[in-house]
Design an enzyme around this catalytic site. Sequence first.
Site, short mmCIF file in Angstrom:
data_model
loop_
_atom_site.label_atom_id
_atom_site.label_comp_id
_atom_site.label_asym_id
_atom_site.label_seq_id
_atom_site.Cartn_x
_atom_site.Cartn_y
_atom_site.Cartn_z
N CYS A 127 0.81 -1.22 0.00
CA CYS A 127 0.00 0.00 0.00
C CYS A 127 0.84 1.28 0.00
CB CYS A 127 -0.97 0.00 1.17
SG CYS A 127 -2.05 -1.43 1.16
N HIS A 260 -3.28 7.26 1.97
CA HIS A 260 -3.70 5.92 1.54
C HIS A 260 -5.09 5.68 2.11
CE1 HIS A 260 -4.01 1.76 0.76
NE2 HIS A 260 -3.77 1.37 2.00
N ASN A 290 -10.09 -0.13 -0.18
CA ASN A 290 -8.63 -0.04 -0.17
C ASN A 290 -8.09 -0.65 -1.48
OD1 ASN A 290 -5.90 -0.40 0.25
ND2 ASN A 290 -6.10 -1.20 2.33
O1 UT7 Z 1 -3.76 -1.05 3.45
C1 UT7 Z 1 -2.93 -1.66 4.38
C2 UT7 Z 1 -3.27 -1.27 5.68
N1 UT7 Z 1 -4.45 -1.98 6.17
C3 UT7 Z 1 -5.17 -1.34 7.07
O2 UT7 Z 1 -4.91 -0.19 7.33
C4 UT7 Z 1 -6.23 -2.08 7.85
C5 UT7 Z 1 -6.11 -1.74 9.29
N2 UT7 Z 1 -7.10 -2.33 10.15
C6 UT7 Z 1 -8.39 -2.00 10.09
O3 UT7 Z 1 -8.79 -1.20 9.26
C7 UT7 Z 1 -9.34 -2.57 11.13
O4 UT7 Z 1 -8.58 -3.24 12.13
C8 UT7 Z 1 -10.37 -3.53 10.51
C9 UT7 Z 1 -11.36 -2.76 9.68
C10 UT7 Z 1 -9.68 -4.57 9.65
C11 UT7 Z 1 -11.13 -4.25 11.63
O5 UT7 Z 1 -11.73 -3.29 12.47
P1 UT7 Z 1 -11.64 -3.46 14.07
O6 UT7 Z 1 -12.42 -2.37 14.65
O7 UT7 Z 1 -10.18 -3.56 14.40
O8 UT7 Z 1 -12.40 -4.82 14.30
P2 UT7 Z 1 -11.87 -6.14 15.00
O9 UT7 Z 1 -10.87 -6.82 14.15
O10 UT7 Z 1 -11.52 -5.81 16.42
O11 UT7 Z 1 -13.18 -7.02 15.03
C12 UT7 Z 1 -14.31 -6.65 15.83
C13 UT7 Z 1 -15.38 -7.68 15.66
C14 UT7 Z 1 -14.89 -9.11 15.83
O12 UT7 Z 1 -15.90 -9.83 16.51
P3 UT7 Z 1 -15.77 -10.15 18.08
O13 UT7 Z 1 -14.49 -10.93 18.21
O14 UT7 Z 1 -15.70 -8.81 18.74
O15 UT7 Z 1 -17.00 -10.92 18.35
C15 UT7 Z 1 -14.79 -9.63 14.42
O16 UT7 Z 1 -14.98 -11.01 14.32
O17 UT7 Z 1 -15.92 -7.60 14.34
C16 UT7 Z 1 -15.95 -8.91 13.77
N3 UT7 Z 1 -15.80 -8.77 12.31
C17 UT7 Z 1 -16.83 -8.61 11.49
N4 UT7 Z 1 -18.16 -8.57 11.69
C18 UT7 Z 1 -18.95 -8.38 10.62
C19 UT7 Z 1 -14.65 -8.73 11.60
N5 UT7 Z 1 -14.93 -8.55 10.32
C20 UT7 Z 1 -16.27 -8.47 10.20
C21 UT7 Z 1 -17.16 -8.27 9.13
N6 UT7 Z 1 -18.47 -8.23 9.38
N7 UT7 Z 1 -16.72 -8.10 7.86
#
Ligand code: UT7
Length: 333
Positions: A127, A260, A290
């Site tokens: 990225c 980005h 993204n």
């Molecule tokens: O381009 C390269 C750089 N990449 C990035 O910058 C990505 C950086 N990271 C992020 O943008 C975020 O960490 C994400 C968008 C990937 C995830 O957001 P988050 O607020 O960190 O969520 P999380 O991983 O803590 O997940 C929260 C909950 C989990 O459930 P539990 O364990 O709390 O029950 C996940 O299983 O959300 C759940 N979850 C989803 N639920 C519905 C994860 N993905 C999904 C989904 N739909 N697509």
Amino acid sequence: MTRFSRITGTGSFLPPRRLTNADLVAELASQGVETSDDWIVERTGIHARHFAAPDVSSSDLAFEAAKHALAAAGRSPQDIDLIIVATSTPDMVFPSTACLLQHKLAQIDEAAAGIAGAPAFDVQAVCSGFIYALTVADAMIRAGSATRALVVGAEVFSRILDFKDRTTCVLFGDGAGAVVLEASNQPGILATDIHADGKHAGILCVPGHVRGGEVLGDPVLKMDGQAVFKLAVGLLEGAARAALNKAGLQDSDIDWLIPHQANIRIIQSTAKKLKLPMDKVVLTVHNHGNTSAASIPLALDEAVRSGQVKPGQTLMLEGVGGGFTWGAVLLKL
Ligand code: UT7
């Protein structure tokens, strides 16, 4: 006289197939994968993304974006003496996507064949790829080894997504953006700052590789989203500040932040650290998702074409991605 590099034209291209969150949620539900528009919007700011048709590759998207950038710069392919493509989704293991793009441009007409012979290579910094590519092109132009560069970010990330993994497959899209960067006695690129730290390789990777005619390991994207998130904000602020320091400028000198486009929350946090209100930030994440190395030049081109960003303004471009890699380019348009 000091030799600088300046952007003289921008272009971009999105494949026509657009999937809203509702479209993707329905497709995933049919495969037993549960997600929702609410979750995607709240956690990422993404409302839609574009996916390329199966027979369309990164070099095809790069070709369309490059043609738009050349037209905007008033240049033809034969005027170009350096091609750099930033991509993590190349058409082939080799030759580079840049070589394939060069040949596509060379076939436009008889005169365009003159682009053959110009050096062409890919940059793989995920990225941050466009920031790396622009940094290399700027250095080569300032050193006198190139005069007019075509710098492209192009990706078909849909090809490396695991559509059974809801934590990643809702985040990415396909597209390409390009700029023509030319030697000038006016700045141009004011400062660049790029970095990498391979110790974080495992938190964002596509670990598969080709061996003995087979793909070994997992050829789909794996990401520890929270770990990436935590690292990203600090690294982006650091690179932006380093670029400002090198140019002798302050936060308040930035007219537009063009980051980005991975996640609206990362963008908001970075803007806050740079004391920039969100109305000075170019946003496309809602419409594109993204698009990795394509996201910054896509956002730049949309902002230029809509008149949001104007000639003479000071832009901070910054990115972070797998590797880990990160960096910033500060420039006057
Ligand atoms: O381009 C390269 C750089 N990449 C990035 O910058 C990505 C950086 N990271 C992020 O943008 C975020 O960490 C994400 C968008 C990937 C995830 O957001 P988050 O607020 O960190 O969520 P999380 O991983 O803590 O997940 C929260 C909950 C989990 O459930 P539990 O364990 O709390 O029950 C996940 O299983 O959300 C759940 N979850 C989803 N639920 C519905 C994860 N993905 C999904 C989904 N739909 N697509």
